[in-house]
Motif scaffolding. Structure first.
Motif, mmCIF file in Angstrom:
data_model
loop_
_atom_site.group_PDB
_atom_site.id
_atom_site.type_symbol
_atom_site.label_atom_id
_atom_site.label_comp_id
_atom_site.label_asym_id
_atom_site.label_seq_id
_atom_site.Cartn_x
_atom_site.Cartn_y
_atom_site.Cartn_z
ATOM 1 N N SER A 123 -3.588 1.471 -9.880
ATOM 2 C CA SER A 123 -4.345 0.817 -8.803
ATOM 3 C C SER A 123 -3.452 0.451 -7.627
ATOM 4 O O SER A 123 -3.761 -0.475 -6.880
ATOM 5 C CB SER A 123 -5.034 -0.445 -9.350
ATOM 6 O OG SER A 123 -5.854 -0.160 -10.448
ATOM 7 N N TYR A 124 -2.340 1.174 -7.453
ATOM 8 C CA TYR A 124 -1.357 0.745 -6.470
ATOM 9 C C TYR A 124 -1.931 0.683 -5.058
ATOM 10 O O TYR A 124 -1.683 -0.265 -4.311
ATOM 11 C CB TYR A 124 -0.140 1.670 -6.489
ATOM 12 C CG TYR A 124 0.982 1.152 -5.604
ATOM 13 C CD1 TYR A 124 1.882 0.217 -6.087
ATOM 14 C CD2 TYR A 124 1.097 1.573 -4.279
ATOM 15 C CE1 TYR A 124 2.884 -0.287 -5.287
ATOM 16 C CE2 TYR A 124 2.096 1.066 -3.467
ATOM 17 C CZ TYR A 124 2.985 0.138 -3.971
ATOM 18 O OH TYR A 124 3.971 -0.379 -3.168
ATOM 19 N N ARG A 125 -2.701 1.684 -4.658
ATOM 20 C CA ARG A 125 -3.256 1.689 -3.299
ATOM 21 C C ARG A 125 -4.111 0.456 -3.062
ATOM 22 O O ARG A 125 -4.009 -0.206 -2.023
ATOM 23 C CB ARG A 125 -4.088 2.953 -3.082
ATOM 24 C CG ARG A 125 -3.275 4.240 -3.026
ATOM 25 C CD ARG A 125 -4.183 5.464 -2.971
ATOM 26 N NE ARG A 125 -3.413 6.694 -2.903
ATOM 27 C CZ ARG A 125 -3.104 7.318 -1.771
ATOM 28 N NH1 ARG A 125 -3.501 6.815 -0.616
ATOM 29 N NH2 ARG A 125 -2.403 8.442 -1.779
ATOM 30 N N LEU A 126 -4.992 0.156 -4.035
ATOM 31 C CA LEU A 126 -5.864 -1.003 -3.910
ATOM 32 C C LEU A 126 -5.049 -2.293 -3.862
ATOM 33 O O LEU A 126 -5.286 -3.167 -3.019
ATOM 34 C CB LEU A 126 -6.846 -1.032 -5.083
ATOM 35 C CG LEU A 126 -7.695 -2.295 -5.238
ATOM 36 C CD1 LEU A 126 -8.600 -2.499 -4.029
ATOM 37 C CD2 LEU A 126 -8.509 -2.235 -6.529
ATOM 38 N N LEU A 127 -4.084 -2.430 -4.778
ATOM 39 C CA LEU A 127 -3.290 -3.661 -4.838
ATOM 40 C C LEU A 127 -2.446 -3.841 -3.578
ATOM 41 O O LEU A 127 -2.214 -4.966 -3.129
ATOM 42 C CB LEU A 127 -2.397 -3.637 -6.082
ATOM 43 C CG LEU A 127 -3.133 -3.655 -7.423
ATOM 44 C CD1 LEU A 127 -2.156 -3.478 -8.579
ATOM 45 C CD2 LEU A 127 -3.925 -4.941 -7.594
ATOM 46 N N TYR A 128 -1.993 -2.734 -3.004
ATOM 47 C CA TYR A 128 -1.179 -2.815 -1.786
ATOM 48 C C TYR A 128 -1.978 -3.438 -0.640
ATOM 49 O O TYR A 128 -1.519 -4.382 0.012
ATOM 50 C CB TYR A 128 -0.701 -1.411 -1.403
ATOM 51 C CG TYR A 128 0.021 -1.358 -0.073
ATOM 52 C CD1 TYR A 128 1.380 -1.635 0.016
ATOM 53 C CD2 TYR A 128 -0.665 -1.026 1.097
ATOM 54 C CE1 TYR A 128 2.038 -1.597 1.232
ATOM 55 C CE2 TYR A 128 -0.015 -0.982 2.313
ATOM 56 C CZ TYR A 128 1.342 -1.262 2.382
ATOM 57 O OH TYR A 128 1.982 -1.221 3.591
ATOM 58 N N VAL A 129 -3.201 -2.893 -0.380
ATOM 59 C CA VAL A 129 -3.982 -3.421 0.745
ATOM 60 C C VAL A 129 -4.480 -4.832 0.438
ATOM 61 O O VAL A 129 -4.606 -5.669 1.335
ATOM 62 C CB VAL A 129 -5.162 -2.485 1.090
ATOM 63 C CG1 VAL A 129 -4.650 -1.153 1.593
ATOM 64 C CG2 VAL A 129 -6.080 -2.267 -0.113
ATOM 65 N N LEU A 130 -4.755 -5.118 -0.845
ATOM 66 C CA LEU A 130 -5.207 -6.452 -1.218
ATOM 67 C C LEU A 130 -4.095 -7.477 -0.963
ATOM 68 O O LEU A 130 -4.351 -8.588 -0.475
ATOM 69 C CB LEU A 130 -5.625 -6.477 -2.694
ATOM 70 C CG LEU A 130 -6.156 -7.808 -3.227
ATOM 71 C CD1 LEU A 130 -7.321 -8.325 -2.387
ATOM 72 C CD2 LEU A 130 -6.571 -7.660 -4.691
ATOM 73 N N ALA A 131 -2.850 -7.105 -1.284
ATOM 74 C CA ALA A 131 -1.725 -8.015 -1.044
ATOM 75 C C ALA A 131 -1.574 -8.305 0.448
ATOM 76 O O ALA A 131 -1.248 -9.433 0.842
ATOM 77 C CB ALA A 131 -0.438 -7.402 -1.599
ATOM 78 N N GLN A 132 -1.817 -7.291 1.310
ATOM 79 C CA GLN A 132 -1.719 -7.510 2.761
ATOM 80 C C GLN A 132 -2.787 -8.494 3.238
ATOM 81 O O GLN A 132 -2.524 -9.375 4.063
ATOM 82 C CB GLN A 132 -1.865 -6.172 3.507
ATOM 83 C CG GLN A 132 -0.906 -5.074 3.051
ATOM 84 C CD GLN A 132 0.540 -5.530 2.989
ATOM 85 O OE1 GLN A 132 1.066 -6.073 3.965
ATOM 86 N NE2 GLN A 132 1.175 -5.337 1.845
ATOM 87 N N ARG A 133 -3.992 -8.362 2.718
ATOM 88 C CA ARG A 133 -5.088 -9.255 3.138
ATOM 89 C C ARG A 133 -4.857 -10.684 2.619
ATOM 90 O O ARG A 133 -5.146 -11.661 3.312
ATOM 91 C CB ARG A 133 -6.427 -8.695 2.657
ATOM 92 C CG ARG A 133 -6.822 -7.402 3.355
ATOM 93 C CD ARG A 133 -8.242 -6.951 3.050
ATOM 94 N NE ARG A 133 -8.613 -5.864 3.940
ATOM 95 C CZ ARG A 133 -8.552 -4.563 3.631
ATOM 96 N NH1 ARG A 133 -8.155 -4.210 2.420
ATOM 97 N NH2 ARG A 133 -8.884 -3.647 4.514
ATOM 98 N N PRO A 142 4.287 -13.836 2.693
ATOM 99 C CA PRO A 142 4.049 -12.577 1.969
ATOM 100 C C PRO A 142 3.596 -12.796 0.524
ATOM 101 O O PRO A 142 4.103 -13.668 -0.182
ATOM 102 C CB PRO A 142 5.416 -11.884 2.013
ATOM 103 C CG PRO A 142 6.117 -12.503 3.177
ATOM 104 C CD PRO A 142 5.654 -13.924 3.235
ATOM 105 N N ILE A 143 2.636 -11.994 0.126
ATOM 106 C CA ILE A 143 2.158 -11.980 -1.261
ATOM 107 C C ILE A 143 2.563 -10.646 -1.882
ATOM 108 O O ILE A 143 2.186 -9.593 -1.379
ATOM 109 C CB ILE A 143 0.622 -12.141 -1.331
ATOM 110 C CG1 ILE A 143 0.187 -13.466 -0.716
ATOM 111 C CG2 ILE A 143 0.145 -12.031 -2.782
ATOM 112 C CD1 ILE A 143 0.681 -14.689 -1.455
ATOM 113 N N LYS A 144 3.339 -10.708 -2.933
ATOM 114 C CA LYS A 144 3.717 -9.488 -3.652
ATOM 115 C C LYS A 144 2.589 -9.056 -4.576
ATOM 116 O O LYS A 144 1.737 -9.857 -4.953
ATOM 117 C CB LYS A 144 4.986 -9.718 -4.468
ATOM 118 C CG LYS A 144 6.220 -10.004 -3.623
ATOM 119 C CD LYS A 144 7.439 -10.185 -4.517
ATOM 120 C CE LYS A 144 8.690 -10.463 -3.694
ATOM 121 N NZ LYS A 144 9.879 -10.659 -4.564
ATOM 122 N N ILE A 145 2.625 -7.799 -4.964
ATOM 123 C CA ILE A 145 1.584 -7.270 -5.852
ATOM 124 C C ILE A 145 1.551 -8.040 -7.164
ATOM 125 O O ILE A 145 0.483 -8.330 -7.710
ATOM 126 C CB ILE A 145 1.814 -5.764 -6.101
ATOM 127 C CG1 ILE A 145 1.438 -4.975 -4.838
ATOM 128 C CG2 ILE A 145 1.011 -5.267 -7.301
ATOM 129 C CD1 ILE A 145 1.654 -3.492 -4.949
#
Length: 710
Positions: A123-133, A142-145
Motif C-alpha cells: 500500500s506504499y502509494r496510498l500511505l505516501y499520499v496519506l502521510a502528506q495529507r 512531517p508524518i512518517k508512514i
C-alpha cells in the motif's frame, strides 16, 4: 503539535470505525485459529510437533478474552497517540518488541516485522499520499508512514504485545501470524483509503499526485534513481530478469544478422526489392501449416494415438526435418530476398528455439514430438506481434514454458493416455487449428493447464504422502529398534543369566524398548518413561544374578513380576503369554545359564571413497525435493521419477512416479554410482523457464559460430 478542531472530529470518527472493524476482525481470527491449529496438528509429521499445536489451541482458548481486551486497549492507546509525541516516542518493531520479550523470540518478531513491511510495500502509494495529507493537518510537522494511525507497523507491534502473554512454540505462533495477516493486516488498506478520501473531501491536497520515490524502511535515501543520475554518479543497480531477457534477445538478433552477413556477403534486401508484408508472411505460414500433415511424421500425428515405442531418435529427427521444411517453405513462398532482418530473425529464432526443445533432455520424447506441432503457429505469432520474443509475460511464451514444465513432471512415457498428455494434446490441437492465435486464447490455455496440473497434484499427492510416510515410519522403526538394541547391549551384554531371561529379552524386552522409544520420541533421551525402563533392565539383571547365586528372596521376585506386568505388559498387552511364562519361570530353578552377547555382527571398515565421489555424495544430499531423475534401465527403457524424500539417517532416497507411487528406494552409494556411470540423470532446473534456458544456449551457440566463422 495539536490537530485543529475542524480536523479532529474527522480523525475521531475514523478512529472509532477503525477500532470497531479491527476488533471484530481480531476476534474472527481467534475463532478461526482453533480449526486451523487442529488441521496443522492433523498434518504434523511427529507427535512432538503435533503436541505444539494442541497446546497452542488450548492456550488460546483459555486466554481468548484476555487477548481481545489487550488488543482493544492497545489499539485505542496507539490511535490516541496521534499526532502528539510521534517523533519522540517512535521505536521500530524490533526495538520496542524485543524489549518486552525474551531475546530468544527474535525469530518470531522478525517474521512479524516481515509481514508489516510487506503490507507497507503493498500500500506504499496510498500511505505516501496519506502521510502528506496528515502532515498538512499536523501543522506542517512531517508524518512518517510508520506514524500513520493504524499503520502496518503499529498493528504488528500491537499483536506482538498481545501474543507475549502466550506460552506456545514458534511453529504454532507462526500460524497465528499468518492468520493475523489474513484477517487484520489485510483490512488496513481499506481503512486508510477511507481516511485518505475523507481528507480529500475536507480539501486537504485534493490534487496531490504520487511521485515515484521508494525509500527503504523509513530511510531517507531513495532506492530508485533516474537513469541520468545513475550515469552521473557511476552507480549501478541490479539487472532485472526482464532486462536480462531483452539484452539476450538483442544480442541474439545481432549475432543472427552478423552470421547472415558473413554467409551472404551482401545486404538482405537488394536494391529495388520490396520487403514482404506481414500479411504475405502470415499467408505463407498458413500454407505451411496446411501442408504440415504431409511433412510431419505419421507416428506423432495429432490425429493418431501415440505409441511410446514408436517415438524414438529417428522420429525426432523427422520432426526436426519437418520444422526445417516448413521454415524453408515460408521463406521461399514470399521470396528469400524480400524478408527484412526482423522478419528473418523471427523465423530463424523460433526454429532454433524448437530445435533446442528437441535436444532438451528434461523433456520426454513424446512431449517433444507433441509440442513440435507449435513450431509454425509460433512463427506466425512472432511475425504478427513484435512483443512475442521480447516480453517475458507474453501469453504464448508463458504457455510454452508451462507446457514444457508440465510435460517433465506429469507425463507418463509408458502410457501417454495417462497424466498430462491427453490434455496437452487437446491444447496443441486447438492452437494448430486456430486461424488467428490471440493472446486471450493462450491466457485461457495457461489457466486451463494450471487447473489440470493442480488437479493431478491434488489427486496424486495423497498417494505420495502415504508412500513418504510409510518410508518415514520404517525409518523411525529402524532407528527405534537400533536404539533398543544398543540400550539392551549396554545393560546385559557379557553377563550370565538364566536361560529363560535370554528368551524374555529376545522375545519381549527389545520390542518393549522399541515401542517405548517410538512413543516417547526417537530422539528423546531424557524421557522419564525411558529412564524407568532402563532402571527396570538393571533390576532384572541384578535379580538374575541372585537367582543364579541362589540368594534371591520371594519379595524381590514379586516386586520384579509386578514391575514387568505394569511397565512391559501395560505397553505390550499382546505379549501377555510370553510375560506370564517368564514370571512363572522366575519361581523355578533355571535349567541352564547363558552368557548374553548382543554385540551383533562385526562391522567392516567402510572403503575409502575418492574426493570426487564424496563431492557427488554431498551434492546429491543437498538436492531439493521434486528434483526430476531419469533412470536408464537394463532393458533399454527409460523411467522418470521425482525425488520425494531423502533420509539423512540411512542415506537413502525415495523416488515416486508422477502418480506419487513409490518406484525406488536407493542408498546413496548406488545412486551416486549410477550418476557417475551416466545410467542415472537428474535435472535441477525443471521448474525454471525453458524459454530462458533455450535463449541463453542459442546466444552462446551463435557467439561461438560467429567467432569461428569470422
Amino acid at each position: 503539535m495539536t490537530i485543529s478542531y475542524k480536523y479532529r472530529y474527522l480523525l475521531n470518527d475514523w478512529q472509532q470505525q477503525a477500532v470497531e472493524l479491527l476488533n471484530e476482525k481480531f476476534r474472527q481470527q481467534l475463532r478461526a485459529t482453533d480449526d486451523v491449529l487442529m488441521e496443522f496438528a492433523d498434518k504434523s509429521e511427529s507427535v512432538n510437533i503435533q503436541n505444539h499445536f494442541f497446546e497452542a489451541q488450548r492456550e488460546i482458548w483459555l486466554k481468548m478474552e484476555d487477548l481481545s481486551l489487550d488488543f482493544h486497549d492497545l489499539l485505542v492507546k496507539y490511535l490516541g497517540k496521534f499526532p502528539a509525541g510521534t517523533q519522540e516516542e517512535k521505536r521500530t518493531l524490533g526495538e520496542e518488541t524485543l524489549s518486552l520479550v525474551n531475546i530468544d523470540l527474535y525469530e518470531r518478531n522478525l517474521a512479524l516485522h516481515t509481514l508489516a513491511e510487506r503490507a507497507e510495500r503493498k500500500s506504499y502509494r496510498l500511505l505516501y499520499v496519506l502521510a502528506q495529507r496528515l502532515t498538512v493537518i499536523n501543522g506542517g510537522q512531517p508524518i512518517k508512514i510508520a506514524d500513520i494511525p493504524a499503520s502496518p507497523r503499529q498493528l504488528s507491534e500491537i499483536f506482538a504485545r498481545c501474543v507475549d502473554r502466550l506460552s506456545i512454540e514458534n511453529d504454532a505462533l507462526l500460524v497465528l501470524y499468518t492468520l493475523y495477516d489474513k484477517y487484520v493486516l489485510s483490512e488496513l488498506e481499506g481503512l486508510h483509503e477511507k481516511l485518505n478520501d475523507d481528507l480529500i473531501k475536507a480539501g486537504i491536497l485534493p490534487n496531490l499526485k504520487y511521485k515515484v520515490k521508494i525509500k527503504d524502511s523509513g530511510d531517507s535515501r531513495e532506492s530508485e534513481r533516474k537513469e541520468d543520475s545513475d550515469r552521473e554518479t557511476g552507480e549501478e543497480r541490479p539487472q532485472t530478469a526482464e532486462e536480462l531477457g531483452e539484452e539476450t534477445l538483442s544480442r541474439i538478433q545481432e549475432l543472427l544478422m552478423a552470421k547472415r552477413s558473413m554467409q551472404r556477403k551482401r545486404s538482405p534486401l537488394p536494391p529495388g526489392v520490396t520487403a514482404a508484408s506481414t500479411q504475405e508472411i502470415v499467408e505463407a505460414t498458413n500454407t505451411a501449416l496446411s501442408s504440415a500433415e504431409q511433412t510431419y511424421p505419421e507416428a506423432v500425428s495429432l490425429d493418431r494415438t501415440v505409441v511410446p515405442e514408436n517415438v524414438n531418435a529417428e522420429v525426432l529427427n523427422q520432426v526436426q526435418h519437418a520444422m526445417q521444411t516448413q521454415r524453408t517453405s515460408i521463406k521461399e513462398s514470399v521470396g528469400n530476398d524480400r524478408l527484412n532482418e526482423v522478419q528473418e530473425n523471427v523465423i530463424d529464432l523460433v526454429g532454433m528455439l524448437f530445435e533446442r526443445m528437441l535436444d532438451d533432455p528434461r523433456i520426454p520424447d513424446i512431449a517433444k514430438a507433441l509440442l513440435g506441432h507449435l513450431h509454425t503457429p509460433y512463427i506466425k505469432i512472432g511475425i504478427l506481434d513484435n512483443s512475442f520474443l521480447s516480453s517475458k509475460a507474453h501469453p504464448a511464451r508463458v504457455f510454452l514454458d508451462e507446457a514444457v514444465e508440465a510435460s517433465a513432471l506429469w507425463m507418463n512415457q509408458d502410457d501417454p493416455e495417462e497424466g498430462i498428455y491427453p490434455f496437452l494434446k487437446d491444447m496443441v490441437f486447438r492452437i494448430v487449428r486456430l486461424k488467428h492465435q490471440q493472446n486471450e486464447d493462450f491466457e485461457e490455455y495457461s489457466n486451463l493447464l494450471k487447473e489440470e496440473t493442480n488437479r493431478l497434484s491434488d489427486k496424486f499427492s495423497i498417494l505420495e504422502k502415504h508412500s513418504r510416510e510409510a518410508e518415514k515410519g520404517k525409518e523411525l522403526m529402524s532407528r527405534a529398534k537400533e536404539t533398543a538394541r544398543t540400550a539392551t547391549r549396554k545393560i546385559f551384554s557379557g553377563h550370565t543369566v538364566p536361560d529363560y531371561v535370554e528368551g524374555f529379552i529376545n522375545q519381549v524386552w527389545i520390542d518393549y524398548l522399541t515401542l517405548l522409544r517410538l512413543r516417547e520420541g526417537v530422539d528423546n533421551d531424557d524421557s522419564p518413561a525411558w529412564n524407568e525402563a532402563l532402571e527396570l533392565g538393571q533390576y532384572l539383571l541384578s535379580i538374575s544374578k541372585e537367582i543364579l547365586d541362589g540368594a534371591v528372596q520371594k519379595p524381590q521376585l514379586d516386586t520384579l513380576s509386578e514391575q514387568i506386568w505394569t511397565q512391559v505388559g501395560g505397553l505390550l498387552p499382546h505379549k501377555g503369554k510370553e510375560i506370564e511364562y517368564f514370571v512363572q519361570s522366575l519361581e523355578k530353578r533355571p535349567e541352564s545359564r547363558v552368557t548374553l552377547d548382543f554385540s551383533g555382527t562385526v562391522h567392516k571398515l567402510k572403503p575409502k571413497i575418492s574426493q570426487e565421489m564424496l563431492e557427488l555424495y554431498n551434492k546429491l544430499r543437498a538436492l531439493p525435493e521434486n528434483t526430476l531423475f531419469e533412470f536408464n534401465l537394463k532393458d533399454g527403457k527409460q523411467q522418470r521419477a521425482r525425488l520425494s524424500w531423502y533420509n539423512p539417517f540411512s542415506d537413502r532416497f525415495l523416488f515416486v512416479n508422477f502418480r506419487g507411487r513409490k518406484t525406488a528406494l536407493m542408498d546413496i552409494k548406488e545412486l551416486a554410482e549410477g550418476v557417475r556411470r551416466g545410467s542415472i540423470l537428474y535435472f535441477e532446473d525443471v521448474n525454471t523457464s525453458f524459454w530462458s534456458r533455450a535463449m541463453t544456449a542459442i546466444r552462446n551457440m551463435l557467439e561461438k559460430s560467429v567467432i569461428t566463422t569470422g
